[in-house]
Design an enzyme around this catalytic site. Sequence first.
Site, mmCIF file in Angstrom:
data_model
loop_
_atom_site.group_PDB
_atom_site.id
_atom_site.type_symbol
_atom_site.label_atom_id
_atom_site.label_comp_id
_atom_site.label_asym_id
_atom_site.label_seq_id
_atom_site.Cartn_x
_atom_site.Cartn_y
_atom_site.Cartn_z
ATOM 1 N N GLU A 143 0.840 -1.202 0.000
ATOM 2 C CA GLU A 143 0.000 0.000 0.000
ATOM 3 C C GLU A 143 0.877 1.254 0.000
ATOM 4 O O GLU A 143 0.621 2.224 -0.709
ATOM 5 C CB GLU A 143 -0.887 -0.049 1.260
ATOM 6 C CG GLU A 143 -2.136 0.751 1.198
ATOM 7 C CD GLU A 143 -2.970 0.499 -0.059
ATOM 8 O OE1 GLU A 143 -3.686 1.438 -0.433
ATOM 9 O OE2 GLU A 143 -2.888 -0.593 -0.672
ATOM 10 N N ASP A 152 3.878 1.383 -1.224
ATOM 11 C CA ASP A 152 4.473 1.467 -2.561
ATOM 12 C C ASP A 152 3.511 2.098 -3.564
ATOM 13 O O ASP A 152 3.915 2.861 -4.434
ATOM 14 C CB ASP A 152 4.865 0.071 -3.062
ATOM 15 C CG ASP A 152 6.035 -0.492 -2.272
ATOM 16 O OD1 ASP A 152 6.712 0.298 -1.584
ATOM 17 O OD2 ASP A 152 6.253 -1.719 -2.333
ATOM 18 N N GLU A 167 22.520 6.737 28.512
ATOM 19 C CA GLU A 167 22.019 6.270 27.206
ATOM 20 C C GLU A 167 23.006 5.273 26.621
ATOM 21 O O GLU A 167 24.060 5.009 27.205
ATOM 22 C CB GLU A 167 21.804 7.464 26.267
ATOM 23 C CG GLU A 167 23.075 8.213 25.922
ATOM 24 C CD GLU A 167 22.813 9.603 25.322
ATOM 25 O OE1 GLU A 167 21.762 10.201 25.606
ATOM 26 O OE2 GLU A 167 23.675 10.072 24.576
ATOM 27 N N LYS A 183 25.762 3.728 23.891
ATOM 28 C CA LYS A 183 26.794 4.230 22.992
ATOM 29 C C LYS A 183 26.780 3.364 21.735
ATOM 30 O O LYS A 183 27.225 2.219 21.733
ATOM 31 C CB LYS A 183 28.168 4.182 23.644
ATOM 32 C CG LYS A 183 29.229 4.795 22.744
ATOM 33 C CD LYS A 183 30.517 5.056 23.475
ATOM 34 C CE LYS A 183 31.478 5.842 22.588
ATOM 35 N NZ LYS A 183 31.835 5.128 21.360
ATOM 36 N N ASP A 214 27.543 1.956 18.055
ATOM 37 C CA ASP A 214 28.801 1.753 17.357
ATOM 38 C C ASP A 214 28.575 2.042 15.881
ATOM 39 O O ASP A 214 28.349 1.154 15.076
ATOM 40 C CB ASP A 214 29.247 0.306 17.567
ATOM 41 C CG ASP A 214 30.733 0.158 17.345
ATOM 42 O OD1 ASP A 214 31.403 1.184 17.151
ATOM 43 O OD2 ASP A 214 31.210 -0.986 17.354
ATOM 44 N N TYR A 247 21.410 12.065 19.678
ATOM 45 C CA TYR A 247 21.847 12.107 21.074
ATOM 46 C C TYR A 247 22.489 13.429 21.493
ATOM 47 O O TYR A 247 23.038 13.535 22.582
ATOM 48 C CB TYR A 247 22.802 10.965 21.391
ATOM 49 C CG TYR A 247 24.032 10.895 20.506
ATOM 50 C CD1 TYR A 247 24.984 11.911 20.487
ATOM 51 C CD2 TYR A 247 24.237 9.784 19.693
ATOM 52 C CE1 TYR A 247 26.100 11.839 19.686
ATOM 53 C CE2 TYR A 247 25.358 9.693 18.879
ATOM 54 C CZ TYR A 247 26.292 10.733 18.881
ATOM 55 O OH TYR A 247 27.393 10.655 18.075
ATOM 56 N N LYS A 258 25.744 11.520 30.840
ATOM 57 C CA LYS A 258 25.895 12.953 30.637
ATOM 58 C C LYS A 258 25.247 13.672 31.811
ATOM 59 O O LYS A 258 24.140 13.293 32.223
ATOM 60 C CB LYS A 258 25.194 13.382 29.333
ATOM 61 C CG LYS A 258 25.832 12.759 28.102
ATOM 62 C CD LYS A 258 25.033 12.993 26.842
ATOM 63 C CE LYS A 258 25.714 12.261 25.681
ATOM 64 N NZ LYS A 258 24.930 12.300 24.446
ATOM 65 N N LYS A 277 32.780 1.845 28.590
ATOM 66 C CA LYS A 277 32.837 0.830 27.539
ATOM 67 C C LYS A 277 32.613 -0.580 28.073
ATOM 68 O O LYS A 277 32.969 -0.886 29.210
ATOM 69 C CB LYS A 277 34.225 0.866 26.870
ATOM 70 C CG LYS A 277 34.560 2.181 26.224
ATOM 71 C CD LYS A 277 33.863 2.298 24.892
ATOM 72 C CE LYS A 277 34.678 3.042 23.895
ATOM 73 N NZ LYS A 277 35.467 2.421 22.956
ATOM 74 N N CYS A 320 34.496 -39.653 9.441
ATOM 75 C CA CYS A 320 34.207 -39.105 10.775
ATOM 76 C C CYS A 320 35.419 -39.267 11.692
ATOM 77 O O CYS A 320 35.944 -40.370 11.822
ATOM 78 C CB CYS A 320 32.994 -39.820 11.370
ATOM 79 S SG CYS A 320 32.672 -39.371 13.085
ATOM 80 N N CYS A 330 34.265 -41.994 14.568
ATOM 81 C CA CYS A 330 33.973 -43.408 14.322
ATOM 82 C C CYS A 330 34.446 -43.890 12.956
ATOM 83 O O CYS A 330 34.255 -45.049 12.619
ATOM 84 C CB CYS A 330 32.476 -43.679 14.475
ATOM 85 S SG CYS A 330 31.500 -43.038 13.100
ATOM 86 N N CYS A 390 27.961 -37.298 9.751
ATOM 87 C CA CYS A 390 28.559 -38.612 9.886
ATOM 88 C C CYS A 390 27.450 -39.632 9.670
ATOM 89 O O CYS A 390 26.359 -39.505 10.212
ATOM 90 C CB CYS A 390 29.124 -38.758 11.288
ATOM 91 S SG CYS A 390 29.446 -40.464 11.727
ATOM 92 N N CYS A 422 28.285 -44.323 15.994
ATOM 93 C CA CYS A 422 29.208 -43.208 16.247
ATOM 94 C C CYS A 422 29.122 -42.731 17.695
ATOM 95 O O CYS A 422 28.051 -42.399 18.187
ATOM 96 C CB CYS A 422 28.905 -42.051 15.300
ATOM 97 S SG CYS A 422 29.997 -40.636 15.568
HETATM 98 O O1 D41 Z 1 26.100 6.729 20.945
HETATM 99 C C1 D41 Z 1 27.107 7.393 20.759
HETATM 100 N N1 D41 Z 1 28.081 6.922 19.999
HETATM 101 C C2 D41 Z 1 27.259 8.735 21.397
HETATM 102 C C3 D41 Z 1 28.285 9.550 20.978
HETATM 103 C C4 D41 Z 1 26.355 9.210 22.374
HETATM 104 N N2 D41 Z 1 25.310 8.442 22.798
HETATM 105 N N3 D41 Z 1 26.505 10.434 22.904
HETATM 106 C C5 D41 Z 1 27.516 11.240 22.502
HETATM 107 N N4 D41 Z 1 27.631 12.456 23.053
HETATM 108 C C6 D41 Z 1 28.593 13.261 22.689
HETATM 109 C C7 D41 Z 1 28.653 14.604 23.320
HETATM 110 C C8 D41 Z 1 28.409 14.536 24.792
HETATM 111 C C9 D41 Z 1 30.007 15.223 23.091
HETATM 112 C C10 D41 Z 1 27.600 15.458 22.677
HETATM 113 C C11 D41 Z 1 28.452 10.812 21.515
HETATM 114 C C12 D41 Z 1 29.459 11.741 21.154
HETATM 115 N N5 D41 Z 1 29.507 12.940 21.746
HETATM 116 C C13 D41 Z 1 30.490 11.435 20.156
HETATM 117 N N6 D41 Z 1 30.470 10.524 19.229
HETATM 118 C C14 D41 Z 1 31.595 10.582 18.513
HETATM 119 C C15 D41 Z 1 32.342 11.570 18.999
HETATM 120 C C16 D41 Z 1 31.652 12.108 20.011
#
Ligand code: D41
Length: 673
Positions: A39, A41, A117, A119, A121, A229, A295, A319, A413, A416, A431, A437
Amino acid sequence: MPHSDPMDSAERYAWLQSELARLDHAYYVLDTPLLPDSEYDRLYRELIALEQVHPDWVRPDSLSQRVGGAALKEFTSVKHAVPMLSLNNAFDDAEVMNFDRRCREGLQQNQVTYAGELKFDGLAISLRYENGLLVQAATRGDGSSGEDVTANIKTIRAIPLRLQGNTIPAVLEVRGEVFMHLADFAKMNQEAARLGEKEFANPRNAAAGSLRQLDSKITAKRPLSFFAYGVGACEPQSWLPKSHSALLDQYLSLGLPVCAERKVLSSVDDILSFYREIGSKRDRLPYDIDGVVYKVNSFAEQAELGFVSRAPRFALAHKYPAQEALTTVLGIDVQVGRTGAITPVARLAPVEVGGVTVTNATLHNEDEVKRKDVRTGDTVVVRRAGDVIPEVVSVVLERRPNDTKAFEMPSRCPVCDSHIERVADEAIARCSGGLFCGAQRKQALVHFAHRRAMDIEGLGEKIVDQLVDNNLVRTPADIYRLGFTAVANLERMGEKSADNLIQAINQSRTTTLARFIFALGIRHVGETTAKDLANHYQNMHALMDATGEDLLTVRDVGPVVADSITGFMQEPHNREVIEQLLASGMVLSVEEKKVSAAVAGKTFVLTGTLPTLSRDEAKERLERAGAKVAGSVSKKTDYVVAGDDAGSKLTKAEELGVPVIDEAAMLGLLAQE
Ligand code: D41
């Protein structure tokens, strides 16, 4: 409605724009699709058709802009109005506590409120909206200036081309991360593999590679996503709320995607539990994260803390251990699973991945090894996510030594020495040792004793484990040689249970040929096929000696099943076990009263000449299935089975409204379980 009138179609066009934007928002930001794809589309094609007739209507936020435009020669450089800062990292609790202490001291407060929150990748970008319209998108670059990737960013459906709502700032720079969902990544790589194209090593590389495309038409085909973010320039400043968490709420009301996995945290304890809570569900998230970010929530407090060099004092990335590492392949072995599945496994120089030392990694199957071309001596990327078995992700070809050889699947195998077979259309090699076996023994024995197979009550997984581990049973034939003392000596086995088990074993000797065949655990031979085989061959030796060609004449047996049976029967060990079983006093009957739910308890009346069955045969089949066969039709009759030249019984049935069926329908009822 027809759209020939220019006013009409202009209105329709405006409606289509806002409707499609609404549908995109629901789908990509709120995760709640409102219409089926077909729909969507249809509406989209209507929009494109109108734009072809009225090219002057196309605006920069037209949804048709999402398909990408002309390829660029190079990206132009963009200076960020407000620099994009970087984040300081913490790898343990002590560093997090130091961060909290510095924030409290800097603000001269006993307690600071943080926003927690994920992070993501992916790739950091900045989106510039002027009066609600997306005008520019830039990568982070060195933080002061990045590359203009506007055309590429416009292809990402999670990113609104125009902000929603009534209070839209004149200028707003939204910062966030472009990334790829794991499922989209997997699908994209599968498709690349199918087309023989280059696959990406991980979702991050896939997102980065897709965003750095000079040809935005290629980016448009990549399933990128986005979460906001942060904020750069904002005019008027009064539009900004007082805290980070309120900013993200406000973003949502503008139609921007914000991840729901966030929390306001009021102490370092809160922070650390947030870290662990997210850590425990990290492997179940639909995208990769490499940590969480804290933050200071209040913007006033953020400003007070300021930043050192290029990283804010008010934010910290905490991390998680990396899920990938580099190591070398010492050799490639194959392992035999409980179902006989052969899995190639890379033996690795020990390496720490995600806090655990890894020495082996699965290569899944032969095709995977060939596709990734993993060789002994190679340097490889190993990935370990949570409790999942570590896997070899890719080979670092630049580091391949000179004298490596491509992997070859062994033909026998390792446990066996039976032949390893690979059925066409299946990725898994197996096998063929089956009952013999060692790797498959326990599973084979549990299946053999199963209620629907030989039905040996009390012979479950735990007992089988003990019997095999104590060398009391190797093959199913050994079960029938077990003595009372041996059984009674097992752990947690009283005399009474030992007695019961021995009795159950003895009783199982009298069974049907079908159950016996099913109990052998031949691949692809389930209960129904076993019954068909029993009916067809009537005795075990006839089945053991059946050729593939002959097997194909059995109902529902195709080439895969036939191959599996002949493969099984050709293994001398399997024949030996069967002979021993037969010699242990088995009494195998061919016919089993098969109660059919559709027929049991029902009353049938037969009339006329049936096309294939004689009256007696039909009666016998019905009765064996639990039906009554009566001589005359009454209100109690459930079915009348009518053949040619049916007479008064048919008329009577029609008068009473009794269902009349033919032989085929009757056989259909009998076939129902
Ligand atoms: O999720 C992220 N990669 C992430 C990156 C995040 N959740 N918050 C971020 N907040 C900042 C600030 C506080 C400096 C506004 C960030 C990054 N910086 C960031 N990502 C790459 C360089 C900086």
